[in-house]
Design an enzyme around this catalytic site. Sequence first.
Site, PDB file in Angstrom:
ATOM      1  N   ASN A 489       0.805  -1.295  -0.063  1.00  0.00           N
ATOM      2  CA  ASN A 489      -0.086  -0.107   0.065  1.00  0.00           C
ATOM      3  C   ASN A 489       1.032   1.283   0.000  1.00  0.00           C
ATOM      4  O   ASN A 489       1.411   1.616   1.133  1.00  0.00           O
ATOM      5  CB  ASN A 489      -0.972  -0.251   1.048  1.00  0.00           C
ATOM      6  CG  ASN A 489      -1.952   1.104   1.232  1.00  0.00           C
ATOM      7  OD1 ASN A 489      -1.414   2.094   0.554  1.00  0.00           O
ATOM      8  ND2 ASN A 489      -3.000   1.072   2.077  1.00  0.00           N
ATOM      9  N   ASP A 490       1.072   1.841  -1.064  1.00  0.00           N
ATOM     10  CA  ASP A 490       2.053   2.931  -1.177  1.00  0.00           C
ATOM     11  C   ASP A 490       1.660   4.249  -0.717  1.00  0.00           C
ATOM     12  O   ASP A 490       2.414   4.995  -0.181  1.00  0.00           O
ATOM     13  CB  ASP A 490       1.938   3.227  -2.759  1.00  0.00           C
ATOM     14  CG  ASP A 490       2.902   2.591  -3.754  1.00  0.00           C
ATOM     15  OD1 ASP A 490       4.139   2.115  -3.083  1.00  0.00           O
ATOM     16  OD2 ASP A 490       2.534   2.125  -4.695  1.00  0.00           O
ATOM     17  N   CYS A 491       0.479   4.149  -0.134  1.00  0.00           N
ATOM     18  CA  CYS A 491       0.029   5.326   0.731  1.00  0.00           C
ATOM     19  C   CYS A 491       0.139   5.112   2.326  1.00  0.00           C
ATOM     20  O   CYS A 491      -0.203   6.020   2.982  1.00  0.00           O
ATOM     21  CB  CYS A 491      -1.589   5.500   0.426  1.00  0.00           C
ATOM     22  SG  CYS A 491      -1.654   6.103  -1.315  1.00  0.00           S
TER      23      CYS A 491
END
Lengths: 634, 634
Positions: A489-491
Amino acid sequence: MANKPYGFFDDSSREFVITNPATPFPWINYLGNEEFFSLISNTAGGYSFYKDAKFRRLTRYRYNGVPMDNGGKYFYINDGGTVWSPGWKPCKTALDSYECRHGMGYTRITGSKNGIEASALFFVPLHTWAEVQKVTLRNLGNEARTVKLFSFVEWCLWNAQTDMENFQRNLSTGEIELEKNDAFTAVYHKTEYRERRNHYAVYSVNVPVDSFDTSRDAFLGAYRDASNPVAIENGKCSNSIASGWYPIASHQLTVDLAAGESKTFVFVLGYCENPQDEKWESKGIINKKPAEAMMDRFATNEAVEAAFADLKKSWDGLLSHYTLESNDEKLNRMVNIWNPYQCMVTFNMSRSASYFESGIGRGMGFRDSNQDLLGFVHQIPERARERIIDIASTQFEDGSCYHQYQPLTKKGNNDIGSGFNDDPLWLILGTTAYIKESGDFSILDEMVPYDNDESKAQTLFHHLKVSLDHVTNNLGPHGLPLIGRADWNDCLNLNCFSNTPGESFQTTENQAGGVAESVFIAGMYAMIGKEYVALCNQIGKEDEAARAQAEVDKMEQNILTHGYDGEWFLRAYDFYGNKIGSNENEEGKIFIESQGFCVMGGVGVETGEAEKALDSVKDRLDTEYGIEAIFNRI
Amino acid sequence: MANKPYGFFDDSSREFVITNPATPFPWINYLGNEEFFSLISNTAGGYSFYKDAKFRRLTRYRYNGVPMDNGGKYFYINDGGTVWSPGWKPCKTALDSYECRHGMGYTRITGSKNGIEASALFFVPLHTWAEVQKVTLRNLGNEARTVKLFSFVEWCLWNAQTDMENFQRNLSTGEIELEKNDAFTAVYHKTEYRERRNHYAVYSVNVPVDSFDTSRDAFLGAYRDASNPVAIENGKCSNSIASGWYPIASHQLTVDLAAGESKTFVFVLGYCENPQDEKWESKGIINKKPAEAMMDRFATNEAVEAAFADLKKSWDGLLSHYTLESNDEKLNRMVNIWNPYQCMVTFNMSRSASYFESGIGRGMGFRDSNQDLLGFVHQIPERARERIIDIASTQFEDGSCYHQYQPLTKKGNNDIGSGFNDDPLWLILGTTAYIKESGDFSILDEMVPYDNDESKAQTLFHHLKVSLDHVTNNLGPHGLPLIGRADWNDCLNLNCFSNTPGESFQTTENQAGGVAESVFIAGMYAMIGKEYVALCNQIGKEDEAARAQAEVDKMEQNILTHGYDGEWFLRAYDFYGNKIGSNENEEGKIFIESQGFCVMGGVGVETGEAEKALDSVKDRLDTEYGIEAIFNRI
């Protein structure tokens, strides 16, 4: 079925057929599989590039334009004052018939109006740095007709980012050459070739033209746009030669058609490079040999048909590696055609260019490219091999890696940098998937640089080892992997704090002392660690296998001790050591990622925690539309 | 006179009047003098920003769009199905009359069609973070009429660069609030306000509306653009609330006009900030107090007229500081109106935003801003003072400086960096010009940081001293100043070598060992060094004056010995020590810059070299169109 009015799947020809051009959004296809690519919509919008959508953009496209999907490979017919395009846009003249067929690496757009049919086939032939456009005009009626045919593309000044920012430069640099003879008419885009570039672009047609334009202002006319160029209204281009401002290419042919007759023209939109010492034919005149050879290859309809047949054959081959026959038409369609096709597209571009990704914001993802391998490795193992080496070359000696790299240079992207701590593990998964399909253990002995520095080359196996060890070398207080900037999850930027508007959480410096840990990476480690152990055993490295297995066992224990929340796996610990994805949380009590990967890693499978976690997924995340990523309902 | 058909100067009102909207290019005006700015063309194209055209862009503009000048502050009239705009664009419906008046800080566009006149006055009031638009509809006929009036602006998502690049983000973040009451209707653009921003924008009208739109898709309709929005065709907006995608603002009023009647509406396009602890009115609802106060200030026509009168008065004052009455109308016009007006514009923006500078490629120039001072310092000495301090704050301790800085942050721009070796000298010239006008020697004692670091603050005089010494601390083999990256001619990158396409010669690393020298900087040093000497004497620093004078004398001697080519001044020595701008050269034998500055510096004035150099300029560079920069003719 609600969208049936717009089109349908034609499985027999492996095409999606669009029958109404005014789709809710542009519906696009991706042409090209190797080094030359085009995006093309059902109304012929889109653009072409060589290798890299940022650094070698051939034609201009306007993201966020109004009207949408603005810029493309446009053909116009002027039929006695009635002006139309086979793809409806950009004229938007109502057509008598319209059809767009998006196929395997090609798109065919056919329109008709007042008894004239125009059909344009767009494809990138195998091993070719060009998009070929075969345009057929047909007289459907009983009387002889004469129509004017126009082409139109707008050149991008190579770098797609500065092309839309730096007008002080752009408006002064555009350069064009024209070549017109009995065999073809070619517009050469040679901006900056005099300076440091050794490449140019060409847009040609395999006949002499009646007129042409290479200046946008001359072709469109002031206060006009692609929907109503003044040249087309006039029935004639003005033979303009652009010098600076906005270079374009437009050919104009006058086509006589007897009753029932059809005529075909071949347009080639290509990219050429010359060796430094063969740049010039004569002073100021570019060496056109590679372009002329390319045009020669596609000089006749027969040659184009043969190239198109080769492309089809290639796809027949690719799609034959694995097929399924079930009673479910949609399942067959997905498994046999569109899923492998999509996998190939994402392998080629790794999401670096689409209609929502402008092609300038990022390169190829390290993680993404490894994942993409999994979907197509059985189709093109030799290209997967090359890609694995490319990816691994952007890794650092401690196992960490650039999160993205530029396809043109194959160098890591400094803008986004490193520190996504799940990234290294994906290299192991990509490599084992490749070996399982190919049996090619020799890849493990390939010497692969670190940070693209050949002097730091080690075997690929060494890369896999440091990838694995990067996790255990970076453990947090619970013995779980530090998340770094983020994981899958890049965020989930748990260590990244910023109060500055617009500053990227991904690239801002981590706050010192961050101890955020990812249970997702822990589950990945369990799963992929076992792949690594099996690989080591397979190649006789039993000691290494045992060492790794011991680490995996330890990680599993840490997950069950500190990464399990009673009924499901936690998602993470944050910067302050607080739980994320826990029953203790007010929001976001359970996340899907850690459930999936811990269970695939076998964590708690024997002791029951895995099954309980999946039951919790069913209870809390499952909906009639699929599984939600996070539980946020009250 | 050839362009007379497009417009004329109206000196009595200090306006340029455009009478044909289809000018060859957009002819624009710059609104705002302090912190809020708008660019506006004669067809109401353009955009607004707060302080910084890159980081705080309020509305979207499409550079390089087709049709050109795409995006603006548009008004539409739907008069019983006939749709038109007072500025002709974007509808391009033929008008019965059209006039655009670009005045001092305002633009008034008036059009009429079928007996209805619409006039829009655009201006940025003093001390206001907003553009006010006063729109008057007038019934020119003898019968009652009812028309629909629409406004339309498209929001930019603050950062003008990522706004056109990062759609993965942009399409998910747009947020809007609407406020509608008896006094006004306001659309609030609050994208990212929930996150890290403490600012929002507002577009309001001082009446309740019949309908509104805040979603571009809803307002324009698919496959349409600003020339034919579906809402306007329908005579009504759809009350859309944008969530992500493309937030806009459009108001729709139904206006009844008796015969001869006129009605006026006030639109406000504004920018507001809140303190961190006063961001919210209630959960999720922004604190609108600053916007409401702003709308209150411009709630009535009288209030707007008063603000407009204040703006005019301010310009009357600015333009009264220095005036000329000659027999030449054009000279008067230039000296009394347009040159000071242009100087103010360039002071405000320092070329950071125009119709050819996209506003995202650069900030304010160090050299440029110092130069710009010279033109307006007599009008607004107190703002010149502030600017000098801002500029000097981006200087380094060794006298070198960032070539550009961002107006929002006042920080040096790392992308372009330092090393333009003429830059420091300009600070001396700007400061002495300020002191000559104001008599304010106290500025020399101001403590000014180096590299924006307060802990490194020194007096401004110290900055001037290191500026001067930076030249003599960086001399080449002939005792002439090293050029660094470049001098006044930003493209004279004699030490910068690059074979990489697209790499900037300005920002690539200098090659080691470069000894390229600039005779232009040498001449500047002679000229500005004397200013510095005079200043030192004025403030009683006789020792420093004598020290500097000795250096200046040495430089003059070096110029005459090594920088003179027999009949004119050389331009430079290149990386290899070869002459540039010499009779020895095949091309570019003489350049204007070094002739002008060496002579202004007094070099060779007494000994005849100066006069000979100017004779050479006359012989070789003078043409009937003015003086050429370089002699290239055979």
